[in-house]
Scaffold this active site. Structure first.
Site, short mmCIF file in Angstrom:
data_model
loop_
_atom_site.label_atom_id
_atom_site.label_comp_id
_atom_site.label_asym_id
_atom_site.label_seq_id
_atom_site.Cartn_x
_atom_site.Cartn_y
_atom_site.Cartn_z
N VAL A 1 -46.21 11.02 -4.26
CA VAL A 1 -47.33 11.65 -3.54
C VAL A 1 -46.65 12.40 -2.40
O VAL A 1 -46.17 11.79 -1.45
CB VAL A 1 -48.34 10.59 -3.04
CG1 VAL A 1 -49.41 11.25 -2.18
CG2 VAL A 1 -48.98 9.87 -4.22
N PRO A 2 -46.54 13.72 -2.52
CA PRO A 2 -45.60 14.51 -1.72
C PRO A 2 -45.96 14.73 -0.24
O PRO A 2 -46.21 15.85 0.19
CB PRO A 2 -45.54 15.83 -2.47
CG PRO A 2 -46.89 15.96 -3.08
CD PRO A 2 -47.28 14.56 -3.46
N CYS A 3 -45.92 13.66 0.53
CA CYS A 3 -46.19 13.79 1.96
C CYS A 3 -45.11 14.60 2.67
O CYS A 3 -45.35 15.12 3.77
CB CYS A 3 -46.36 12.42 2.59
SG CYS A 3 -45.02 11.26 2.28
N HIS A 4 -43.96 14.77 2.04
CA HIS A 4 -42.89 15.58 2.64
C HIS A 4 -43.26 17.06 2.71
O HIS A 4 -42.63 17.81 3.45
CB HIS A 4 -41.58 15.40 1.87
CG HIS A 4 -41.64 15.81 0.44
ND1 HIS A 4 -42.11 14.96 -0.56
CD2 HIS A 4 -41.29 16.96 -0.18
CE1 HIS A 4 -42.04 15.58 -1.73
NE2 HIS A 4 -41.55 16.80 -1.52
#
Length: 164
Positions: A128-131
């Site tokens: 889950v690409p919180c970056h």
């Protein structure tokens, strides 16, 4: 519920993959701010979901995977955190958005700080690409695994798509 783990030696350091019989429960950096291992978890190097996660992460780091297809554990986090995490998976590969824009997209434009906190509590690092969430001025802020890892992931995705 019995949780299993395995350690995945990624290019940005060891990741702990955590899963149950049916779901992935987390992907955590060694120095992950919001992850406390539980001594009851058992290592399982042959766990099917963890093996599948490891395989997809290997493809991602090799530039051959742009999104993940994994059974994420439901019910983790608060309703607001879940709303934020659902919005994160909508951010396209190799693109970024600001905290403010993400807050706007979920209909809570004044919840930027709460959104940042929810982003930091995401248990599925990389998956889950919180970056992909950055400050409005382009600066990097906050990442549970460290800003160096956030920068690496953003650069990896740009290199994969050959974006300058």
């Amino acid at each position: 519920m019995s949780l299993k783990y395995l350690h995945y030696p990624s290019p940005i350091g060891r990741l702990s993959l955590l899963g149950s019989d049916c779901f992935l429960h987390g992907v955590f950096f060694e120095e992950h701010r919001h992850h406390v291992p539980d001594p009851s978890w058992q290592q399982d190097l042959a766990h099917p979901i963890l093996q599948r996660t490891q395989s997809q992460l290997t493809e991602y780091f090799a530039g051959r995977r742009f999104q993940f297809d994994l059974p994420l554990a439901p019910g983790l986090g608060t309703a607001f955190q879940q709303q934020v995490w659902a919005a994160l998976v909508q951010i396209p590969f190799a693109q970024t958005t600001s905290y403010g824009a993400l807050a706007q997209s979920i209909g809570k434009p004044k919840a930027v700080r709460a959104l940042g906190a929810a982003n930091g509590r995401n248990p599925f690092s990389i998956i889950v690409p919180c970056h992909r969430v950055i400050a409005a001025n382009g600066d990097l802020h906050g990442y549970a695994g460290g800003l160096d890892k956030k920068q690496y992931l953003l650069d990896l995705e740009k290199r994969t798509l050959k974006i300058d």
